[in-house]
Design a protein around this motif. Structure first.
Motif, short mmCIF file in Angstrom:
data_model
loop_
_atom_site.label_atom_id
_atom_site.label_comp_id
_atom_site.label_asym_id
_atom_site.label_seq_id
_atom_site.Cartn_x
_atom_site.Cartn_y
_atom_site.Cartn_z
N VAL A 50 42.96 40.82 36.54
CA VAL A 50 42.82 42.20 36.09
C VAL A 50 43.82 42.45 34.97
O VAL A 50 44.81 41.72 34.83
N ASP A 51 43.55 43.47 34.15
CA ASP A 51 44.54 43.80 33.12
C ASP A 51 45.81 44.36 33.76
O ASP A 51 46.90 43.89 33.51
N TYR A 52 45.63 45.38 34.63
CA TYR A 52 46.76 45.96 35.36
C TYR A 52 46.27 46.52 36.70
O TYR A 52 45.11 46.91 36.82
N SER A 92 45.86 50.62 33.54
CA SER A 92 44.61 49.87 33.45
C SER A 92 43.57 50.61 32.61
O SER A 92 43.44 51.83 32.68
N GLY A 107 39.84 45.89 36.25
CA GLY A 107 40.99 46.59 36.81
C GLY A 107 40.55 47.85 37.54
O GLY A 107 41.03 48.15 38.64
N ASN A 125 53.40 48.31 38.51
CA ASN A 125 52.20 47.46 38.55
C ASN A 125 52.24 46.45 39.70
O ASN A 125 51.21 46.10 40.26
#
Length: 592
Positions: free
Chosen positions: A66-68, A74, A79, A231
């Motif tokens: 996932v990105d964040y 995100s 994400g 995060n």
């Protein structure tokens, strides 16, 4: 004061058609936890998605991470899929209705003042955070979530939807600031005061992860770091959480390898419309061979794939895997953005030549052909507000007339750019980034071939999918000329969410997190966007359709497909796609 309800306004403003679902299987378990009794905001009944069977573990195979996980950072479909399983935004979309958002953390619809400058939201009582926070969610937690979003430490990426709040900056700031325009008169009431009369579109944007509550007393120590480390310490308010230790450190997340979701012990099903059938979800984020992963899912047990299977598998689905897939309209477009700030694409005529020569049908074929969607002629997709006003399926632009490319028209524009031969004669190399897995990899190779027709030398670099945006295409200092695997999907069902983040000049973020990948900065387009933001109904759709045409006139990107997303799963899985995010909804999917 005369007040108007969001539902009425949105139904007048939005004209999305109903979506169909292919979910099927066991519906004999009447012990589903999807009841919303006990809340004063009874959720809409789940009418079109069969009830599932409680329990079991699902395995999701994904090509990259996932990105964040931070809901304030995100901005990527994958994400969002994980965040919406863990967190409760004010509103969210059930798979059963892509037109009307459901109150999630909110207790009822938002109330918009007659002058459209005040939006009031009531919160449900009794929603609690997962361990180690364990306390009840209150209105100040949403206020903090929105305020922290605007700091560079958190890196919120869609500030344009929320900078209308009084006291909010236009872009991210280095220090944390409180906003005078968010009032919390009691623990269960949020009042948003807006600088402009944009209450309708502002209320529609309350589905975004920015409204997932964040407990300040817990998160502040993480948010004071740059970047914020919340995060890897995020807490949940939804059905699932990532296991953590006593300090909140996520023990169930291994970056680049896996994410483990288990039931949030503090989640109360009576306060949620999501049934959350599964006991556990494991997401492997290193399934980099898309062909192997798709076959494992289709031939295996208890698995789903994160996104589209490779193009060569799509035609076999109807023959071999009936009942193991569905298609959801993406509500978006895929495109090849060109960097308008640096050579060679800082020349409008060169960009028009690229659009003219581009074989968009070949790019669509790389994604799976007609099965994957329609060839695009502009950005707003079919069945979306403003689509017909933007030209529908057609176009008046000569450089977009032929979906297979037109060398003569391309040569005309190259000559207009000063290249007498009709082809590029300079020394600049085109630097292109794309993902290292299909179909994005195949798309990038198609784009490289189109540019070479015009005489360009192309350096195509393939990187992991999660790095395409966050490490390259969204970072202006990397000087990427063309992004070869870009897609943009609705944030909510309004053309503003399709065109502002991607093409408004004020959305260019030099320090990263930039979603205006082509860095288009056209004052006339920005002015038209500001004016359109105040409109409603037919006038709004007409204005955004005209803006779509204005953008196409500046040729900052090659739109090539209004795609459908194909979602696949194993035989023993009752998969449910959510048209809001165009991915499998983890909170409605179950095992048979």
């Amino acid at each position: 004061m005369i007040r108007s309800r969001l539902r009425f306004l949105l139904l007048a403003m939005f004209a999305i058609s109903a979506f169909a679902f292919a979910a099927c299987g066991d519906d004999d378990d009447s012990s589903s936890s999807s009841s919303s009794s006990g809340s004063s905001s009874e959720s809409a009944p789940v009418a079109d998605v069969p009830q599932g069977k409680k329990g079991g573990k699902l395995l999701e195979l994904a090509a990259s991470d996932v990105d964040y996980l931070d809901p304030g950072h995100s901005y990527y479909q994958f994400g969002f899929q994980t965040i919406y399983a863990m967190g409760k935004p004010l509103y969210s979309f059930s798979p059963t209705d892509a037109q009307k958002a459901q109150p999630d953390l909110a207790d009822g619809e938002p109330v918009i003042s007659a002058d459209k400058k005040t939006v009031t939201v009531k919160l449900k009582k009794g929603v609690k955070y997962s361990p180690p926070v364990n306390r009840e969610v209150v209105a100040k937690d949403v206020k903090y979530a929105i305020e922290r979003f605007f700091t560079v430490n958190v890196g919120g990426q869609y500030t344009a939807y929320f900078n209308a709040i009084e006291g909010a900056p236009e872009t991210n700031t280095k220090t944390f600031k409180t906003f005078s325009g968010i009032e919390t008169p009691d623990d269960y009431t949020l009042i948003f005061k807006l600088k402009r009369p944009v209450g309708v579109s502002f209320a529609a944007a309350l589905v975004m992860p920015i409204t997932v509550p964040v407990p300040e007393e817990y998160a502040k120590k993480f948010d004071e770091k740059n970047p914020s480390t919340y995060n890897t310490n995020v807490v949940a308010t939804g059905p699932y959480m990532i296991p953590n230790d006593a300090n909140g450190k996520l023990t169930g997340y291994v970056a680049g390898k896996s994410i483990k979701l288990v039931r949030n012990p503090n989640w109360d099903p009576k306060l949620d419309y999501k049934p959350a059938y599964l006991d556990e979800i494991e997401i492997r984020t290193n399934a980099t061979d898309a062909n192997v992963a798709a076959r494992q899912v289709l031939d295996g047990q208890g698995m789903i794939l994160d996104t589209n299977p490779p193009a060569q598998i799509l035609p076999r689905l109807n023959r071999q895997y009936k009942g193991q897939f569905t298609q959801v309209p993406s509500g978006g477009y895929r495109y090849f953005p060109m960097n308008t700030k640096i050579p060679p694409f800082n020349d409008l005529n060169v960009r028009k030549a690229v659009l003219a020569v581009f074989d968009r049908e070949a790019a669509v074929k790389a994604r799976g052909g007609a099965f994957a969607g329609d060839v695009a002629t502009h950005f707003l997709p079919p069945e979306f507000p403003g689509f017909e006003e933007a030209g529908g399926m057609g176009t008046d632009l000569d450089y977009m007339k032929n979906p297979r490319g037109d060398a003569a028209v391309a040569a005309k524009y190259m000559k207009a750019a000063g290249f007498a031969s009709g082809k590029y004669e300079g020394d600049d190399e085109v630097f292109m980034i794309t993902a290292n897995v299909d179909p994005a990899k195949a798309q990038g190779e198609v784009a490289k071939a189109q540019l070479e027709k015009l005489g360009f030398k192309v350096r195509l670099r393939t990187v992991p999918q999660d790095a395409v945006y966050t490490e390259w295409c969204q970072v202006p200092s990397k000087k990427v000329n063309m992004c070869g695997a870009a897609g943009w999907f609705k944030d909510y069902a309004d053309p503003e969410s399709m065109l502002v983040p991607t093409f408004k000049g004020s959305e260019i973020k030099p320090d990263g997190g930039n979603n205006n990948l082509g860095q288009l900065d056209d004052p006339a387009i920005d002015k038209a966007m500001d004016a359109a933001a105040l409109l409603e109904g037919d006038a709004r759709n007409a204005a955004w359709g005209a803006i779509d045409k204005q953008i196409m006139g500046q040729a900052p990107a090659v739109p090539f497909i209004w795609d459908k997303t194909t979602l696949v799963w194993s035989k023993n899985v009752q998969g449910v796609g959510n048209p809001y995010n165009s991915l499998v909804d983890l909170t409605f999917t179950s095992l048979k």
